[in-house]
Design a protein around this motif. Structure first.
Motif, mmCIF file in Angstrom:
data_model
loop_
_atom_site.group_PDB
_atom_site.id
_atom_site.type_symbol
_atom_site.label_atom_id
_atom_site.label_comp_id
_atom_site.label_asym_id
_atom_site.label_seq_id
_atom_site.Cartn_x
_atom_site.Cartn_y
_atom_site.Cartn_z
ATOM 1 N N TYR A 1 -2.687 13.127 -7.420
ATOM 2 C CA TYR A 1 -3.875 13.747 -6.832
ATOM 3 C C TYR A 1 -4.457 14.655 -7.905
ATOM 4 O O TYR A 1 -3.769 15.575 -8.359
ATOM 5 C CB TYR A 1 -3.517 14.565 -5.590
ATOM 6 C CG TYR A 1 -3.185 13.725 -4.382
ATOM 7 C CD1 TYR A 1 -4.170 13.004 -3.708
ATOM 8 C CD2 TYR A 1 -1.873 13.645 -3.915
ATOM 9 C CE1 TYR A 1 -3.864 12.227 -2.599
ATOM 10 C CE2 TYR A 1 -1.564 12.872 -2.799
ATOM 11 C CZ TYR A 1 -2.563 12.169 -2.155
ATOM 12 O OH TYR A 1 -2.262 11.406 -1.066
ATOM 13 N N VAL B 1 2.447 13.388 -7.671
ATOM 14 C CA VAL B 1 3.313 13.783 -6.551
ATOM 15 C C VAL B 1 4.410 12.734 -6.326
ATOM 16 O O VAL B 1 5.430 13.023 -5.710
ATOM 17 C CB VAL B 1 2.512 14.044 -5.256
ATOM 18 C CG1 VAL B 1 1.540 15.189 -5.450
ATOM 19 C CG2 VAL B 1 1.783 12.813 -4.758
ATOM 20 N N LYS C 1 7.656 12.362 0.654
ATOM 21 C CA LYS C 1 8.158 11.385 1.638
ATOM 22 C C LYS C 1 7.017 10.682 2.370
ATOM 23 O O LYS C 1 6.945 9.456 2.416
ATOM 24 C CB LYS C 1 9.083 12.077 2.656
ATOM 25 C CG LYS C 1 10.254 12.784 2.032
ATOM 26 C CD LYS C 1 11.115 13.482 3.046
ATOM 27 C CE LYS C 1 10.425 14.613 3.803
ATOM 28 N NZ LYS C 1 10.011 15.773 2.965
ATOM 29 N N SER C 2 6.120 11.478 2.966
ATOM 30 C CA SER C 2 5.012 10.873 3.722
ATOM 31 C C SER C 2 4.125 10.037 2.807
ATOM 32 O O SER C 2 3.649 8.974 3.189
ATOM 33 C CB SER C 2 4.153 11.944 4.392
ATOM 34 O OG SER C 2 4.931 12.655 5.297
ATOM 35 N N GLU D 1 3.962 11.214 11.761
ATOM 36 C CA GLU D 1 4.238 12.588 12.151
ATOM 37 C C GLU D 1 2.925 13.223 12.598
ATOM 38 O O GLU D 1 1.905 13.023 11.942
ATOM 39 C CB GLU D 1 4.785 13.275 10.901
ATOM 40 C CG GLU D 1 4.947 14.733 10.964
ATOM 41 C CD GLU D 1 5.284 15.279 9.572
ATOM 42 O OE1 GLU D 1 6.053 16.209 9.496
ATOM 43 O OE2 GLU D 1 4.734 14.769 8.574
ATOM 44 N N GLY E 1 6.925 18.679 0.862
ATOM 45 C CA GLY E 1 6.091 18.371 -0.301
ATOM 46 C C GLY E 1 6.763 17.465 -1.332
ATOM 47 O O GLY E 1 6.208 17.207 -2.401
ATOM 48 N N ALA E 2 7.965 16.955 -1.036
ATOM 49 C CA ALA E 2 8.694 16.116 -2.005
ATOM 50 C C ALA E 2 7.995 14.785 -2.248
ATOM 51 O O ALA E 2 8.160 14.165 -3.299
ATOM 52 C CB ALA E 2 10.116 15.866 -1.512
HETATM 53 N N1 LIG Z 1 -4.633 14.148 0.349
HETATM 54 C C1 LIG Z 1 -3.967 14.904 -0.521
HETATM 55 N N2 LIG Z 1 -4.612 15.545 -1.505
HETATM 56 C C2 LIG Z 1 -3.951 16.301 -2.416
HETATM 57 N N3 LIG Z 1 -2.613 16.471 -2.402
HETATM 58 C C3 LIG Z 1 -1.907 15.863 -1.441
HETATM 59 C C4 LIG Z 1 -2.550 15.055 -0.447
HETATM 60 N N4 LIG Z 1 -1.587 14.561 0.381
HETATM 61 C C5 LIG Z 1 -0.413 15.056 -0.071
HETATM 62 N N5 LIG Z 1 -0.612 15.840 -1.157
HETATM 63 C C6 LIG Z 1 0.430 16.525 -1.924
HETATM 64 O O1 LIG Z 1 1.437 15.601 -2.268
HETATM 65 C C7 LIG Z 1 2.708 16.197 -2.235
HETATM 66 C C8 LIG Z 1 3.626 15.350 -1.368
HETATM 67 O O2 LIG Z 1 3.192 15.427 -0.021
HETATM 68 P P1 LIG Z 1 3.928 14.649 1.145
HETATM 69 O O3 LIG Z 1 3.142 14.862 2.403
HETATM 70 O O4 LIG Z 1 4.201 13.261 0.721
HETATM 71 O O5 LIG Z 1 5.320 15.429 1.217
HETATM 72 P P2 LIG Z 1 6.503 15.314 2.273
HETATM 73 O O6 LIG Z 1 7.750 15.098 1.481
HETATM 74 O O7 LIG Z 1 6.195 14.309 3.314
HETATM 75 O O8 LIG Z 1 6.514 16.781 2.878
HETATM 76 P P3 LIG Z 1 6.865 17.345 4.348
HETATM 77 O O9 LIG Z 1 8.350 17.336 4.450
HETATM 78 O O10 LIG Z 1 6.336 18.750 4.282
HETATM 79 O O11 LIG Z 1 6.173 16.504 5.365
HETATM 80 C C9 LIG Z 1 2.511 17.617 -1.738
HETATM 81 O O12 LIG Z 1 2.498 18.461 -2.865
HETATM 82 C C10 LIG Z 1 1.136 17.602 -1.104
HETATM 83 O O13 LIG Z 1 0.474 18.817 -1.245
#
Ligand SMILES: Nc1ncnc2c1ncn2[C@@H]1O[C@H](COP(=O)(O)OP(=O)(O)OP(=O)(O)O)[C@@H](O)[C@H]1O
Length: 257
Positions: A13, A18, A42-43, A83, A39-40
């Protein structure tokens, strides 16, 4: 044959990576626990594999299909239980299931019969005609589970699926996932609830800052981290233990200042 395969998967991004090169091979008929700190990534991984995010680097195959070029076929054969989804909560669950069932080309009869049976089994029958903006979080989560499973997908992606569910519903979902696995389905399960991940997963992948830092059965991970529970393994491998104590103290200091 792997049913999910990612090679050199990266996502950025605004120049900030990420996901920094995720290589996954997931065999059919297993429950994979996909865990990591907030923020790792996963999603983001799940959204790329399920075809929701289509801009990424590397290759992703699901059921042998390239998600870039065959996203529709991939979406038809998988289920995704997101989620905190933007569920259209001015609809009743029956209307919502009709809408999502149509997206999977299910007939009206199948949607009505299966939808009703599943609503009953999830204890929502008496609220089936109420608009979901009157539903609790757990009740909405149950509708999302039904809508992600109703078309009998081969791979099921769950992103924090137990959020808001009461103890009975948690037991039900855990048992359901085991039975789905026994029937040959593959479950990709992402959650922060470590004791559930530890109990149900055949394999656990821990990611941190967009990279895989551990991959194996709970026993392998235990040996690697020389720790007991998955929670302590998580803390040891992501090195948050003493940092967390320190941060908690800092928060209290700020509150008291
Ligand atoms: N649309 C976006 N624009 C900019 N950054 C994003 C966007 N979506 C996610 N990120 C960034 O990507 C990184 C990973 O996000 P992600 O949602 O995959 O983490 P996660 O492991 O699912 O976290 P959580 O356990 O909090 O749900 C984070 O730093 C988040 O800020």
């Amino acid at each position: 044959m792997s049913v999910i395969e990612t090679t050199g998967l990266k996502k950025q991004y605004a120049g900030n990576y990420v996901l920094k090169g995720i290589d996954l091979q997931v065999e059919p008929g297993m429950i994979l626990g996909y865990i990591g700190p907030n923020g790792a990534g996963k999603s983001t991984t799940i959204k790329i594999i399920t075809g929701i995010i289509d801009e990424f680097e590397g290759d992703v195959k699901v059921l042998g299909l390239d998600v870039r070029t065959e996203a529709l076929e991939v979406k038809r054969r998988i289920g995704y239980i997101p989620e905190l989804a933007a569920l259209y909560d001015t609809l009743t669950p029956v209307e919502y299931l009709k809408f999502t069932g149509k997206l999977y080309h299910l007939s009206d009869e199948v949607i009505a019969a299966k939808g009703w049976e599943l609503l009953k089994l999830f204890d929502l029958a008496d609220k089936a005609d109420a608009r979901m903006n009157t539903y609790s979080k757990g009740m909405k989560q149950k509708v999302l589970l039904i809508s992600g499973l109703m078309h009998n997908p081969e791979i099921i992606f769950l992103d924090e699926p137990l959020s808001g569910l009461d103890a009975n519903a948690v037991i039900l979902v855990k048992e359901m996932l085991q039975q789905l696995k026994q029937s040959g389905k593959t479950i990709f399960y992402s959650s922060h609830i470590m004791d559930v991940v530890e109990k149900i997963s055949d394999r656990i992948i821990l990611i941190d800052k967009g990279q895989v830092i551990a991959d194996g059965t709970i026993d392998t991970l235990r040996q690697q981290a020389q720790q007991g529970s998955l929670e302590s393994i998580f803390k040891s491998l992501t090195a948050t233990d003493s940092a967390t104590t320190h941060t908690a103290k800092e928060i209290i200091d700020v509150l008291n200042s």
